[in-house]
Design an enzyme around this catalytic site. Sequence first.
Site, mmCIF file in Angstrom:
data_model
loop_
_atom_site.group_PDB
_atom_site.id
_atom_site.type_symbol
_atom_site.label_atom_id
_atom_site.label_comp_id
_atom_site.label_asym_id
_atom_site.label_seq_id
_atom_site.Cartn_x
_atom_site.Cartn_y
_atom_site.Cartn_z
ATOM 1 N NE ARG A 1 -3.752 -2.315 0.701
ATOM 2 C CZ ARG A 1 -3.701 -3.539 -0.025
ATOM 3 N NH1 ARG A 1 -2.739 -3.889 -0.471
ATOM 4 N NH2 ARG A 1 -4.726 -4.501 0.657
ATOM 5 C CB SER B 1 -8.692 -0.803 4.553
ATOM 6 O OG SER B 1 -9.228 -2.085 3.925
ATOM 7 C CD GLU C 1 -5.432 1.184 2.584
ATOM 8 O OE1 GLU C 1 -4.952 -0.093 3.119
ATOM 9 O OE2 GLU C 1 -6.479 1.097 1.598
#
Length: 336
Positions: A163, A237, A332
């Site tokens: 990520r 998320s 994130e």
Amino acid sequence: MIEHNISLQPYNTFGLAVKAKLMVRVSKVSCLQNVLSDANLKKEERFVLGGGSNILLTKNVDALVIKNELGGIDVLNETDDHALVRSGAGVVWHELVMHCIDKDLAGIENLSLIPGNVGAAPMQNIGAYGVELKDVFHSLEAVEMTTGAIRIFNANECDFGYRESVFKRKLKGEYIISSVTLRLNKKPKLNTSYGAIEEELNRLGIASPSIKDVSQAVINIRQSKLPDPKVLGNSGSFFKNPVVPNSKYEELKSKHPNIPGYPAGEETKLAAGWLIEQCGWKGKVVGNTGSHAQQALVLVNYGEATGLEIFNLSEAIMRSVDDTFGVKLEREVNVY
Ligand code: FAD
Ligand code: NAP
């Protein structure tokens, strides 16, 4: 055309009611370059916007929002085994996935139904169900924010991680991605090892799946588990899954025998959703926000939340996971 004092509520999947000082939509690289070199706009801070599915807006955006609408999907080159497919950064990611599946080009079927645009996909090396963008990435074209110069980046130069990419770290805010080229397979190597996919294919009675079947299985699972941002504002998320040394994982496992852990290089990846659930946050409503009842990792807007409320909830969750497990969660979602 420059728009003034624009509501960004329709342009962020949390549905947060903030405004942008200025906004311009660009559908050609030459227009983008003109905007970047416009003397009247030079002093404005710039904010690049794709589908708005990975941002948390905690205040009005006192900047020029550049809404990336660069379109087009082309096959650049083909061999017996592979095809190079270039997509404009403003193409909706899932539309690219469907386009490639229709042409029997494999490699991104596990990434079906990820919201957002193609241009943002390299930003955090999007990933799901055991596949990451970097697995099929060939190169990208980007426009330098200060000069308007075009630069091609290969995979090494993007420095992809979990990520992560160079565009979230060293080159943050320096480039606008204008197109992405993928190297897709004509002879599919399916990746169905991620538990839920096998289960869903079994449920559908499919023994020899095609790439379309795998895509459909992923779509079914996602639709059954994840809140639809059109119904309940969210950004997927909110936190990354933390990666810890194996010794830390062993220490945690001795105290919490059920703790999930997955190999991540020399270390172990924990499931952030599990940690958050254990701390009692799953399904908890805090004012206008909360952690989703089916997926603790997803923070939601119950209608009237502000970005700051969601940010404060994320702080509280991070503190309690740290206090309980000694693990520091990292966001994130990109916070503005
Ligand atoms: P935006 O939110 O518009 O932008 C994200 C960041 O990238 C911002 O900092 C923005 O400035 C920057 N940016 C955007 N476009 C460009 C560009 N062209 N050039 C330079 N910078 C740019 N992510 C996953 O990895 N896997 C998943 O499975 C997944 N599932 C999700 C499910 C849901 C329900 C939701 C809401 C989100 C999910 N996400 C997932 C997160 C998100 O969809 C991805 O990160 C997606 O790539 C974001 O794209 P976007 O166009 O909406 O980016
Ligand atoms: P899940 O299947 O309930 O699994 C929970 C977590 O455990 C996942 O985050 C996943 O890590 C990890 N995991 C599970 N099985 C694994 C395996 N076989 N190998 C390695 N790691 C494994 O997850 P979920 O929440 O329903 O999401 C399914 C997939 O979609 C995941 O890949 C997830 O990343 C992706 N997704 C991402 C977002 C986002 O916004 N980033 C939102 C929704 C879904 P990984 O996350 O590293 O895969």
